[in-house]
Design a protein around this motif. Structure first.
Motif, short mmCIF file in Angstrom:
data_model
loop_
_atom_site.label_atom_id
_atom_site.label_comp_id
_atom_site.label_asym_id
_atom_site.label_seq_id
_atom_site.Cartn_x
_atom_site.Cartn_y
_atom_site.Cartn_z
N GLY A 50 -6.14 -13.01 26.83
CA GLY A 50 -5.90 -13.63 25.52
C GLY A 50 -6.49 -12.85 24.38
N ARG A 51 -7.70 -12.34 24.55
CA ARG A 51 -8.35 -11.58 23.48
C ARG A 51 -7.54 -10.34 23.15
N ASN A 52 -7.10 -9.61 24.18
CA ASN A 52 -6.31 -8.39 23.95
C ASN A 52 -4.98 -8.73 23.27
N THR A 53 -4.37 -9.80 23.72
CA THR A 53 -3.09 -10.21 23.13
C THR A 53 -3.28 -10.58 21.67
N ARG A 54 -4.34 -11.32 21.35
CA ARG A 54 -4.59 -11.70 19.96
C ARG A 54 -4.85 -10.47 19.09
N GLU A 55 -5.60 -9.50 19.63
CA GLU A 55 -5.87 -8.28 18.86
C GLU A 55 -4.59 -7.50 18.59
N ARG A 56 -3.75 -7.36 19.62
CA ARG A 56 -2.48 -6.64 19.42
C ARG A 56 -1.58 -7.38 18.45
N LEU A 57 -1.53 -8.70 18.58
CA LEU A 57 -0.69 -9.50 17.70
C LEU A 57 -1.20 -9.40 16.26
N SER A 58 -2.49 -9.45 16.08
CA SER A 58 -3.07 -9.32 14.74
C SER A 58 -2.72 -7.96 14.14
N TYR A 59 -2.81 -6.91 14.95
CA TYR A 59 -2.47 -5.56 14.49
C TYR A 59 -1.00 -5.50 14.06
N LYS A 60 -0.12 -6.02 14.90
CA LYS A 60 1.31 -6.00 14.59
C LYS A 60 1.60 -6.81 13.32
N LEU A 61 0.95 -7.96 13.18
CA LEU A 61 1.17 -8.79 12.00
C LEU A 61 0.70 -8.06 10.73
N ASP A 62 -0.38 -7.31 10.84
CA ASP A 62 -0.83 -6.50 9.70
C ASP A 62 0.24 -5.48 9.31
N LYS A 63 0.82 -4.84 10.32
CA LYS A 63 1.87 -3.85 10.05
C LYS A 63 3.08 -4.49 9.38
N TYR A 64 3.50 -5.67 9.87
CA TYR A 64 4.66 -6.34 9.28
C TYR A 64 4.34 -6.85 7.88
N ARG A 65 3.10 -7.23 7.65
CA ARG A 65 2.71 -7.67 6.32
C ARG A 65 2.82 -6.48 5.36
N GLU A 66 2.39 -5.30 5.80
CA GLU A 66 2.51 -4.11 4.97
C GLU A 66 3.98 -3.79 4.67
N GLU A 67 4.84 -3.94 5.68
CA GLU A 67 6.27 -3.70 5.48
C GLU A 67 6.84 -4.70 4.48
N LEU A 68 6.41 -5.95 4.58
CA LEU A 68 6.89 -6.96 3.64
C LEU A 68 6.41 -6.65 2.22
N GLU A 69 5.17 -6.20 2.08
CA GLU A 69 4.67 -5.82 0.77
C GLU A 69 5.48 -4.67 0.20
N ASP A 70 5.82 -3.68 1.04
CA ASP A 70 6.65 -2.57 0.60
C ASP A 70 8.04 -3.05 0.19
N LEU A 71 8.59 -3.99 0.97
CA LEU A 71 9.91 -4.54 0.65
C LEU A 71 9.87 -5.25 -0.70
N ILE A 72 8.84 -6.05 -0.93
CA ILE A 72 8.72 -6.75 -2.21
C ILE A 72 8.60 -5.75 -3.35
N GLU A 73 7.80 -4.71 -3.13
CA GLU A 73 7.64 -3.68 -4.16
C GLU A 73 8.98 -3.01 -4.46
N ASP A 74 9.73 -2.66 -3.42
CA ASP A 74 11.04 -2.04 -3.61
C ASP A 74 11.99 -2.97 -4.35
N LEU A 75 11.96 -4.24 -3.98
CA LEU A 75 12.84 -5.22 -4.64
C LEU A 75 12.45 -5.40 -6.10
N LEU A 76 11.17 -5.40 -6.37
CA LEU A 76 10.73 -5.51 -7.77
C LEU A 76 11.16 -4.30 -8.58
N GLU A 77 11.14 -3.12 -7.97
CA GLU A 77 11.61 -1.92 -8.65
C GLU A 77 13.10 -2.03 -8.95
#
Length: 107
Positions: free
Chosen positions: A31-58
């Protein structure tokens, strides 16, 4: 074009996030390893969403003609959905960061 571009990109990011989330959740690991990997992936997707919002605002800054103002509605909607998805990602990260003992970790 802006309508298809924003919708397609948003759909791709949302689908990729859902697929990765399900893949990690069903992976046989502690469970600990799964949570760490999931947290890492969610951080990456959050960054992608921030980039998407930035692109859309442009793209919004470029809107000049009536056709582009219609596309502006699509961009605003995509931004709203991306921000909602970012909120859900943050809430999910908060939930998985709370330690839960697995059978393997109770020793």
């Amino acid at each position: 074009m802006a309508k298809n571009s924003g919708s397609s990109l948003f759909g791709f990011v949302a689908g990729a996030a859902a697929g990765a989330l399900l893949g990690v959740l069903f992976a046989p690991d502690k469970g600990r390893n799964t949570r760490e990997r999931l947290s890492y992936k969610l951080d990456k997707y959050r960054e992608e969403l921030e980039d998407l919002i930035e692109d859309l605002l442009e793209e919004r800054k470029v809107a000049v003609t009536a056709a582009k103002s219609e596309g502006q509605k699509v961009i605003d909607d995509a931004i709203k959905h991306a921000e909602e998805l970012m909120g859900e990602v943050d809430a999910l990260k908060e939930r998985i960061s709370t330690p839960v003992l697995d059978d393997e970790e109770e020793v």
